[in-house]
Design a protein around this motif. Structure first.
Motif, PDB file in Angstrom:
ATOM      1  N   LEU A   1       0.828  -1.204   0.000  1.00 33.71           N
ATOM      2  CA  LEU A   1       0.000   0.000   0.000  1.00 33.71           C
ATOM      3  C   LEU A   1       0.868   1.262   0.000  1.00 33.71           C
ATOM      4  O   LEU A   1       0.608   2.202  -0.762  1.00 33.71           O
ATOM      5  CB  LEU A   1      -0.930   0.000   1.217  1.00 33.71           C
ATOM      6  N   ILE A   2       1.889   1.278   0.816  1.00 32.53           N
ATOM      7  CA  ILE A   2       2.805   2.428   0.849  1.00 32.53           C
ATOM      8  C   ILE A   2       3.505   2.578  -0.502  1.00 32.53           C
ATOM      9  O   ILE A   2       3.668   3.691  -1.018  1.00 32.53           O
ATOM     10  CB  ILE A   2       3.820   2.272   2.003  1.00 32.53           C
ATOM     11  N   GLY A   3       3.905   1.465  -1.104  1.00 32.46           N
ATOM     12  CA  GLY A   3       4.540   1.507  -2.421  1.00 32.46           C
ATOM     13  C   GLY A   3       3.614   2.069  -3.490  1.00 32.46           C
ATOM     14  O   GLY A   3       4.037   2.871  -4.329  1.00 32.46           O
ATOM     15  N   VAL A   4       2.340   1.690  -3.467  1.00 32.46           N
ATOM     16  CA  VAL A   4       1.370   2.206  -4.437  1.00 32.46           C
ATOM     17  C   VAL A   4       1.171   3.707  -4.252  1.00 32.46           C
ATOM     18  O   VAL A   4       1.143   4.466  -5.223  1.00 32.46           O
ATOM     19  CB  VAL A   4       0.029   1.442  -4.322  1.00 32.46           C
ATOM     20  N   VAL A   5       1.022   4.162  -3.020  1.00 39.20           N
ATOM     21  CA  VAL A   5       0.840   5.594  -2.750  1.00 39.20           C
ATOM     22  C   VAL A   5       2.047   6.394  -3.241  1.00 39.20           C
ATOM     23  O   VAL A   5       1.901   7.438  -3.884  1.00 39.20           O
ATOM     24  CB  VAL A   5       0.579   5.839  -1.243  1.00 39.20           C
ATOM     25  N   LEU A   6       3.243   5.915  -2.959  1.00 44.72           N
ATOM     26  CA  LEU A   6       4.445   6.610  -3.426  1.00 44.72           C
ATOM     27  C   LEU A   6       4.531   6.626  -4.948  1.00 44.72           C
ATOM     28  O   LEU A   6       4.901   7.642  -5.550  1.00 44.72           O
ATOM     29  CB  LEU A   6       5.698   5.974  -2.817  1.00 44.72           C
ATOM     30  N   ALA A   7       4.189   5.528  -5.590  1.00 44.18           N
ATOM     31  CA  ALA A   7       4.228   5.471  -7.053  1.00 44.18           C
ATOM     32  C   ALA A   7       3.228   6.441  -7.677  1.00 44.18           C
ATOM     33  O   ALA A   7       3.534   7.131  -8.656  1.00 44.18           O
ATOM     34  CB  ALA A   7       3.953   4.046  -7.525  1.00 44.18           C
ATOM     35  N   VAL A   8       2.034   6.536  -7.116  1.00 50.39           N
ATOM     36  CA  VAL A   8       1.033   7.478  -7.620  1.00 50.39           C
ATOM     37  C   VAL A   8       1.522   8.911  -7.430  1.00 50.39           C
ATOM     38  O   VAL A   8       1.384   9.749  -8.334  1.00 50.39           O
ATOM     39  CB  VAL A   8      -0.330   7.248  -6.929  1.00 50.39           C
ATOM     40  N   ASN A   9       2.089   9.217  -6.275  1.00 52.90           N
ATOM     41  CA  ASN A   9       2.596  10.572  -6.044  1.00 52.90           C
ATOM     42  C   ASN A   9       3.712  10.930  -7.014  1.00 52.90           C
ATOM     43  O   ASN A   9       3.730  12.035  -7.566  1.00 52.90           O
ATOM     44  CB  ASN A   9       3.082  10.725  -4.603  1.00 52.90           C
ATOM     45  N   VAL A  10       4.631  10.039  -7.237  1.00 57.97           N
ATOM     46  CA  VAL A  10       5.719  10.301  -8.187  1.00 57.97           C
ATOM     47  C   VAL A  10       5.152  10.502  -9.591  1.00 57.97           C
ATOM     48  O   VAL A  10       5.568  11.413 -10.319  1.00 57.97           O
ATOM     49  CB  VAL A  10       6.755   9.152  -8.148  1.00 57.97           C
TER      50      VAL A  10
ATOM     51  N   VAL B   1       5.561  13.944 -11.855  1.00 53.80           N
ATOM     52  CA  VAL B   1       6.158  13.889 -13.197  1.00 53.80           C
ATOM     53  C   VAL B   1       5.181  14.436 -14.234  1.00 53.80           C
ATOM     54  O   VAL B   1       5.566  15.228 -15.106  1.00 53.80           O
ATOM     55  CB  VAL B   1       6.589  12.446 -13.536  1.00 53.80           C
ATOM     56  N   LEU B   2       3.907  14.069 -14.163  1.00 50.63           N
ATOM     57  CA  LEU B   2       2.910  14.594 -15.100  1.00 50.63           C
ATOM     58  C   LEU B   2       2.718  16.099 -14.943  1.00 50.63           C
ATOM     59  O   LEU B   2       2.550  16.818 -15.929  1.00 50.63           O
ATOM     60  CB  LEU B   2       1.577  13.872 -14.916  1.00 50.63           C
ATOM     61  N   ALA B   3       2.720  16.592 -13.716  1.00 44.62           N
ATOM     62  CA  ALA B   3       2.562  18.035 -13.493  1.00 44.62           C
ATOM     63  C   ALA B   3       3.722  18.820 -14.090  1.00 44.62           C
ATOM     64  O   ALA B   3       3.531  19.883 -14.674  1.00 44.62           O
ATOM     65  CB  ALA B   3       2.438  18.322 -12.001  1.00 44.62           C
ATOM     66  N   ILE B   4       4.915  18.296 -13.975  1.00 41.87           N
ATOM     67  CA  ILE B   4       6.086  18.985 -14.530  1.00 41.87           C
ATOM     68  C   ILE B   4       6.101  18.874 -16.052  1.00 41.87           C
ATOM     69  O   ILE B   4       6.373  19.846 -16.757  1.00 41.87           O
ATOM     70  CB  ILE B   4       7.378  18.418 -13.909  1.00 41.87           C
ATOM     71  N   ALA B   5       5.772  17.706 -16.580  1.00 42.88           N
ATOM     72  CA  ALA B   5       5.840  17.488 -18.027  1.00 42.88           C
ATOM     73  C   ALA B   5       4.770  18.249 -18.795  1.00 42.88           C
ATOM     74  O   ALA B   5       4.991  18.663 -19.926  1.00 42.88           O
ATOM     75  CB  ALA B   5       5.731  15.999 -18.325  1.00 42.88           C
ATOM     76  N   THR B   6       3.598  18.454 -18.209  1.00 44.16           N
ATOM     77  CA  THR B   6       2.494  19.101 -18.921  1.00 44.16           C
ATOM     78  C   THR B   6       2.228  20.517 -18.440  1.00 44.16           C
ATOM     79  O   THR B   6       1.182  21.079 -18.745  1.00 44.16           O
ATOM     80  CB  THR B   6       1.205  18.281 -18.769  1.00 44.16           C
TER      81      THR B   6
END
Length: 180
Positions: A35-44, A48-53
């Motif tokens: 669960l912690i891994g999924v939350v971190l992956a979604v945040n990353v 990345v999407l916010a910076i790229a777009t």
């Protein structure tokens, strides 16, 4: 039963379950780490999407324009002519198709207003290079129209600007343009 029978002999091997001390064997530990891994992956991914777009700022003077917003709104309401204005844009407006926009304005007595100039502006919130404006022509007293062609589908901020007696008055509307 004696206590000696319950004790193992001195030289005998005692089987101690080693798996019992390994936390990774527990489904609860694996679930929490997953669960912690999924939350971190979604945040990353979101970062990345916010910076790229990122479209960047649309206006260079955003701070100066926003600093006195409240004072500007109160002043405009106090000085406003108390007109009734409306923008009529068909709900099924599609990108890359010509659409007729109508604008109506009457004074507080219900009489049509005759401004010197009426202009229709369309702003793309995410891309300033797509912004455009069209002069509106009088169709009838107090009713103005223009033919517009939105280059892209999506959300557009529109504004009708009226110049009357040396002052500018405006009415804004957010529209959703359908894809072609």
């Amino acid at each position: 039963m004696s206590t000696a029978a319950a004790r193992p002999e001195a030289g005998a091997d005692v089987a101690v379950p080693s798996d019992r001390n390994n936390a990774w064997k527990s489904p609860w530990v694996r679930a929490w780490v997953g669960l912690i891994g999924v939350v971190l992956a979604v945040n990353v991914t979101m970062v990345v999407l916010a910076i790229a777009t990122n479209p960047g700022l649309i206006r260079d003077d955003y701070y100066e324009r926003g600093r006195d917003v409240e004072r500007t709104i109160v002043t405009r309401l106090a000085e406003g002519p108390q007109w009734t204005m409306s923008i009529d844009l068909p709900a099924d407006t599609r990108a890359e198709e010509t659409t007729k926009v109508r604008f109506a304005v009457v004074d507080k007595a219900g009489q049509p207003v005759q401004p010197e100039r009426v202009t229709y502006y369309a702003y793309r919130p995410s891309d300033a290079t797509r912004d455009f404006s069209v002069a509106m022509s009088q169709e009838a007293p107090g009713i103005y129209e223009a033919e517009v062609r939105f280059p892209l589908g999506g959300i557009w901020d529109t504004l009708v600007s009226i110049e009357h007696a040396g002052k500018e008055h405006s009415l804004g509307q957010r529209v959703s343009v359908l894809l072609p």
